[in-house]
Design a protein around this motif. Sequence first.
Motif, PDB file in Angstrom:
ATOM      1  N   PRO A   1      86.158  62.021  25.540  1.00 34.66           N
ATOM      2  CA  PRO A   1      85.242  60.987  25.927  1.00 34.66           C
ATOM      3  C   PRO A   1      85.582  59.618  26.179  1.00 34.66           C
ATOM      4  O   PRO A   1      85.332  58.771  27.175  1.00 34.66           O
ATOM      5  N   GLU A   2      86.917  59.126  25.611  1.00 34.71           N
ATOM      6  CA  GLU A   2      87.313  57.906  25.779  1.00 34.71           C
ATOM      7  C   GLU A   2      88.230  57.997  26.965  1.00 34.71           C
ATOM      8  O   GLU A   2      88.346  57.011  27.907  1.00 34.71           O
ATOM      9  N   GLN A   3      88.692  59.187  27.239  1.00 35.78           N
ATOM     10  CA  GLN A   3      89.500  59.379  28.553  1.00 35.78           C
ATOM     11  C   GLN A   3      88.570  59.247  29.705  1.00 35.78           C
ATOM     12  O   GLN A   3      88.771  58.729  30.944  1.00 35.78           O
TER      13      GLN A   3
ATOM     14  N   ILE B   1      88.088  63.625  39.550  1.00 38.57           N
ATOM     15  CA  ILE B   1      89.319  63.648  38.750  1.00 38.57           C
ATOM     16  C   ILE B   1      88.931  64.349  37.412  1.00 38.57           C
ATOM     17  O   ILE B   1      89.995  65.039  37.060  1.00 38.57           O
ATOM     18  N   THR B   2      87.881  64.280  36.872  1.00 34.97           N
ATOM     19  CA  THR B   2      87.562  64.996  35.634  1.00 34.97           C
ATOM     20  C   THR B   2      87.841  66.527  35.840  1.00 34.97           C
ATOM     21  O   THR B   2      88.585  66.999  34.887  1.00 34.97           O
ATOM     22  N   ASP B   3      87.233  67.121  36.708  1.00 38.00           N
ATOM     23  CA  ASP B   3      87.308  68.557  36.884  1.00 38.00           C
ATOM     24  C   ASP B   3      88.823  69.104  37.106  1.00 38.00           C
ATOM     25  O   ASP B   3      89.291  69.898  36.513  1.00 38.00           O
ATOM     26  N   THR B   4      89.510  68.030  37.645  1.00 40.96           N
ATOM     27  CA  THR B   4      90.895  68.473  38.207  1.00 40.96           C
ATOM     28  C   THR B   4      91.735  68.592  36.853  1.00 40.96           C
ATOM     29  O   THR B   4      92.502  69.462  36.536  1.00 40.96           O
ATOM     30  N   CYS B   5      91.393  67.553  36.047  1.00 39.17           N
ATOM     31  CA  CYS B   5      92.268  67.547  34.642  1.00 39.17           C
ATOM     32  C   CYS B   5      91.651  68.817  33.699  1.00 39.17           C
ATOM     33  O   CYS B   5      92.532  69.220  33.107  1.00 39.17           O
ATOM     34  N   ASN B   6      90.488  68.997  33.870  1.00 37.39           N
ATOM     35  CA  ASN B   6      89.987  70.031  32.888  1.00 37.39           C
ATOM     36  C   ASN B   6      90.452  71.271  33.438  1.00 37.39           C
ATOM     37  O   ASN B   6      90.850  72.131  32.264  1.00 37.39           O
ATOM     38  N   ILE B   7      90.453  71.567  34.225  1.00 37.73           N
ATOM     39  CA  ILE B   7      90.836  72.839  35.003  1.00 37.73           C
ATOM     40  C   ILE B   7      92.266  72.859  34.447  1.00 37.73           C
ATOM     41  O   ILE B   7      92.818  74.002  34.106  1.00 37.73           O
TER      42      ILE B   7
ATOM     43  N   LEU C   1      87.697  55.743  30.416  1.00 37.51           N
ATOM     44  CA  LEU C   1      88.586  55.107  31.191  1.00 37.51           C
ATOM     45  C   LEU C   1      88.673  55.278  32.540  1.00 37.51           C
ATOM     46  O   LEU C   1      88.740  54.525  33.705  1.00 37.51           O
ATOM     47  N   ILE C   2      88.509  56.588  32.971  1.00 38.43           N
ATOM     48  CA  ILE C   2      88.564  56.940  34.499  1.00 38.43           C
ATOM     49  C   ILE C   2      87.291  56.580  35.017  1.00 38.43           C
ATOM     50  O   ILE C   2      87.567  56.071  36.201  1.00 38.43           O
ATOM     51  N   THR C   3      86.424  56.299  34.589  1.00 40.48           N
ATOM     52  CA  THR C   3      85.109  55.917  35.265  1.00 40.48           C
ATOM     53  C   THR C   3      85.401  54.337  35.525  1.00 40.48           C
ATOM     54  O   THR C   3      84.953  53.942  36.451  1.00 40.48           O
ATOM     55  N   ASN C   4      85.824  53.759  34.541  1.00 41.70           N
ATOM     56  CA  ASN C   4      85.904  52.245  34.751  1.00 41.70           C
ATOM     57  C   ASN C   4      87.161  51.894  35.849  1.00 41.70           C
ATOM     58  O   ASN C   4      86.861  50.975  36.672  1.00 41.70           O
ATOM     59  N   MET C   5      88.060  52.842  35.585  1.00 41.86           N
ATOM     60  CA  MET C   5      89.004  52.555  36.520  1.00 41.86           C
ATOM     61  C   MET C   5      88.597  52.907  38.075  1.00 41.86           C
ATOM     62  O   MET C   5      88.933  52.229  39.000  1.00 41.86           O
ATOM     63  N   VAL C   6      87.787  53.814  38.117  1.00 49.44           N
ATOM     64  CA  VAL C   6      87.569  54.245  39.601  1.00 49.44           C
ATOM     65  C   VAL C   6      86.534  53.160  40.083  1.00 49.44           C
ATOM     66  O   VAL C   6      86.443  52.644  41.343  1.00 49.44           O
ATOM     67  N   SER C   7      85.689  52.546  39.252  1.00 47.61           N
ATOM     68  CA  SER C   7      84.657  51.532  39.389  1.00 47.61           C
ATOM     69  C   SER C   7      85.259  50.351  39.935  1.00 47.61           C
ATOM     70  O   SER C   7      85.033  49.630  40.728  1.00 47.61           O
ATOM     71  N   LYS C   8      86.240  49.788  39.444  1.00 49.97           N
ATOM     72  CA  LYS C   8      87.013  48.604  39.500  1.00 49.97           C
ATOM     73  C   LYS C   8      87.756  48.924  40.850  1.00 49.97           C
ATOM     74  O   LYS C   8      87.807  47.885  41.757  1.00 49.97           O
TER      75      LYS C   8
END
Length: 430
Positions: free
Chosen positions: A343-345, A308-314, A348-355
């Motif tokens: 870092p905040e985003q 997800i983070t790679d997709t957003c950064n690209i 948020l993504i990490t917590n969202m995926v974990s849940k």
Amino acid sequence: MLAHELILDPNFSLKPTEKTPFAKQVEDIAKRAMVDTIKEQMKAGTYSSHLIAALSDIQKGLLGMVNEKGPIAHEIHQVFDFDYIKQQMDSKVFNLVKLVQYTGEKMLQLCAPIRDKSIREIGNEKDVVVAMFKLLDLIQEMKLDLANYRLQAIKPILTQQAVDYEKNKFNLAIFNGSLKLTKTKKWLEDTVKQMNAVKESRNPEMIQTQSKIKYSDVFNHALLGLLFSTKPIDPSLLPETLSIDAKRLFDFQNELQAMTIVSAITMLSKNIVVELRLEHQVMQELTKRLFAHLRSENTTLEVLVKEITDTCNILFHKQTKVVSNVSNLTSNPMQQRLKELSPEQIELITNMVSKTVSYKDPFFSVLNRRLEKLTRLALESTFRRNSLAKHGLDLIGGELESLMVKITLMAKHNKNVFGEHYDKILKSIV
């Protein structure tokens, strides 16, 4: 079992036997040695049984794809007249090139269009012995093509035969006492209790109503209870009527959970990174990659977050480049700094995926209920893909439609085979 799989899997096809890397290596070495031997003998003007054996395999392969009493079979027998071929070899006038060319032409005549390109490419092979063995390999693939075509052609006949065969075999097991319907009866009884409890909760004053639970609704509700349970399906606990499809049900359950997870992750990602909302193509590609990760045994939480983070950064980098290019066309070009997730985003993504992957996110439960509703509608009537957007499930439309076809096929076949047993049990408890 072959008929059972053919009926319940729309994409079923016979496939080549998987070989181990070692087996492939041994086969390649043997084939190269065979090719080298034949080429050396041809240079010396001699022919061994190896070449005759290869040509015989080609002949058998071609004959296996035509009517054995038809004109094409007669022609193949004439061209591959091994008494005549041996005489030509002895007289040193045998023309292997001509025979290989005939084989390629006949394969083009007999094969499915998808094989045309491969055959024509082999026709450009300069080494006739190599070309012969490539054609022989392709004939094996064509034989599978034909077998799969014939299986599809007889599928309607097999469908009814499979129902009768499975029904008779199951009934015989019950008759001789080797099988009881203990788990099936409990499965249906528990489902009826659940449905009655829901019915009573909606009618707290217990006002007399005329509505009666339908047998078909009980079966659908019971099946959905298995598919949408957060506990993995345990074959040892399945009703006797579903034991033959234990693995299939387990796969369905996994696919439905994967679809819920992917839908939740993609929708929540668009809330965290608003730029994704207008990037439908980017989201479709991200969806495909997330499915691939979830179907892999080695996937971790970190892998999903990185995707997800790679997709957003690209995406950010591309947008920055566009802005920079436009700026360079103006009189006051600006140096653009590459934008990246904060870092905040990322947190948020990490917590969202974990849940989400642990089924703890409330939105996962919401989407799971939506998927269950759509599956129920598919079992009761027809799956409507055009309704997915309003449920936030449009990105998984293709995957979901394919799965709904498989689930409804299995449910229909199961009821055709075991329906009389379900009716008998439900008659005593509804």
